[in-house]
Design a protein around this motif. Structure first.
Motif, PDB file in Angstrom:
ATOM      1  N   ASN A  95      -4.250   8.948  -4.174  1.00 53.30           N
ATOM      2  CA  ASN A  95      -5.486   8.161  -4.080  1.00 53.30           C
ATOM      3  C   ASN A  95      -5.229   6.666  -4.162  1.00 53.30           C
ATOM      4  O   ASN A  95      -6.125   5.891  -4.498  1.00 53.30           O
ATOM      5  N   LEU A  96      -4.012   6.238  -3.843  1.00 52.70           N
ATOM      6  CA  LEU A  96      -3.645   4.827  -3.892  1.00 52.70           C
ATOM      7  C   LEU A  96      -3.019   4.401  -2.571  1.00 52.70           C
ATOM      8  O   LEU A  96      -2.157   5.095  -2.029  1.00 52.70           O
ATOM      9  N   ARG A  97      -3.471   3.264  -2.063  1.00 51.22           N
ATOM     10  CA  ARG A  97      -2.854   2.637  -0.902  1.00 51.22           C
ATOM     11  C   ARG A  97      -2.585   1.177  -1.226  1.00 51.22           C
ATOM     12  O   ARG A  97      -3.220   0.596  -2.116  1.00 51.22           O
ATOM     13  N   LEU A  98      -1.676   0.568  -0.465  1.00 50.93           N
ATOM     14  CA  LEU A  98      -1.289  -0.814  -0.695  1.00 50.93           C
ATOM     15  C   LEU A  98      -1.401  -1.586   0.608  1.00 50.93           C
ATOM     16  O   LEU A  98      -1.223  -1.017   1.696  1.00 50.93           O
ATOM     17  N   VAL A  99      -1.666  -2.883   0.485  1.00 50.03           N
ATOM     18  CA  VAL A  99      -1.657  -3.732   1.667  1.00 50.03           C
ATOM     19  C   VAL A  99      -0.972  -5.049   1.320  1.00 50.03           C
ATOM     20  O   VAL A  99      -1.234  -5.641   0.270  1.00 50.03           O
ATOM     21  N   GLU A 100      -0.064  -5.455   2.184  1.00 51.85           N
ATOM     22  CA  GLU A 100       0.662  -6.718   2.033  1.00 51.85           C
ATOM     23  C   GLU A 100      -0.123  -7.775   2.805  1.00 51.85           C
ATOM     24  O   GLU A 100       0.021  -7.911   4.018  1.00 51.85           O
ATOM     25  N   ALA A 101      -0.984  -8.505   2.092  1.00 52.23           N
ATOM     26  CA  ALA A 101      -1.874  -9.421   2.810  1.00 52.23           C
ATOM     27  C   ALA A 101      -2.517 -10.413   1.856  1.00 52.23           C
ATOM     28  O   ALA A 101      -2.590 -10.189   0.639  1.00 52.23           O
ATOM     29  N   ASN A 102      -3.014 -11.507   2.440  1.00 51.50           N
ATOM     30  CA  ASN A 102      -3.763 -12.502   1.676  1.00 51.50           C
ATOM     31  C   ASN A 102      -5.118 -11.926   1.288  1.00 51.50           C
ATOM     32  O   ASN A 102      -5.845 -11.395   2.133  1.00 51.50           O
ATOM     33  N   ALA A 103      -5.462 -12.067   0.022  1.00 49.04           N
ATOM     34  CA  ALA A 103      -6.683 -11.450  -0.493  1.00 49.04           C
ATOM     35  C   ALA A 103      -7.950 -11.886   0.238  1.00 49.04           C
ATOM     36  O   ALA A 103      -8.780 -11.035   0.579  1.00 49.04           O
TER      37      ALA A 103
END
Length: 230
Positions: A95-103
């Motif tokens: 149930n966890l995903r990640l994103v490499e990005a500016n908030a």
């Protein structure tokens, strides 16, 4: 990154990391390239977004404790994302995903409007030198982006161990017409210790918080609820 983090990035990214369309910068989000959370997580569930998730200690613990809720970690530093994926994999989280990005771009472009139940900003970089305050995340332009992403009644949770940043956060949010404070502001005055929310019980004690306490800095929490749209 360390060799272990490099391996984690290569092996675990397909499971945990969102592939997003980029604009000009490596951590940007192309306008119009939003996600569908239901498709990403394979279900309809409450969604919590942590901005500046660091090494992921808080969000991994929260995801493990709340399997009925979906979580999205937003971070720009790959080493932290890699550590988060390692810990998530050890915990068997789905149930966890990640994103490499500016908030700000995640809030404005990636997430559909009114799709998020809670946004967490715990111990963001304080940019403590006065000349760097303009780099702080919680500025005037921040609250409308959070308001866009949050559903009606959704919650914004903030925490910092820097008093002047806490005061800035409170001042910024006092002018945010889309939000109501979830704490007593009746006695709050500049430089005081009143008018703060209780410590969020869902936040595990991280290295940032321990460091602040060890240095004698008071931890201040703020909580705001998104008003209903007209």
């Amino acid at each position: 990154m360390s060799d272990g983090q490099e391996r984690a990035w290569a092996e675990l990214s397909p499971r945990y990391l969102l592939e997003v369309q980029r604009d000009a910068a490596a951590t940007s989000i192309l306008p119009g390239s939003g996600i569908d959370p239901g498709s990403v997580y394979g279900r309809a569930a409450p969604l919590v977004v942590e901005i500046g998730s660091g090494q992921g200690h808080a969000i991994v613990a929260a995801a493990a404790a709340n399997p009925g809720t979906d979580f999205l970690a937003v971070e720009v530093f790959r080493a932290g994302l890699a550590r988060t994926m390692l810990d998530a994999d050890r915990a068997g989280l789905r149930n966890l995903r990640l994103v490499e990005a500016n908030a700000p771009e995640v809030l404005e472009h990636l997430l559909p409007e009114a799709s998020v139940d809670e946004v967490w900003v715990f111990f963001p970089d304080p940019w403590h030198k006065a000349k760097h305050h303009k780099r702080r995340l919680v500025q005037e332009a921040f609250s409308p982006l959070v308001a866009r992403a949050l559903r009606d009644g959704g919650v914004l949770r903030l925490a910092t161990d820097w008093e002047d940043y806490a005061l800035q956060m409170r001042a910024v949010m006092a002018d945010a017409v889309e939000f109501d404070p979830e704490f007593d502001t009746a006695t709050a005055t500049t430089g005081d210790t009143a008018g703060w929310a209780p410590r969020f019980e869902g936040r595990v004690m991280t290295a940032f918080e321990r460091k602040g306490i060890a240095k004698g800095r008071e931890i201040r929490d703020l909580v705001y609820r998104r008003r209903d749209r007209a």
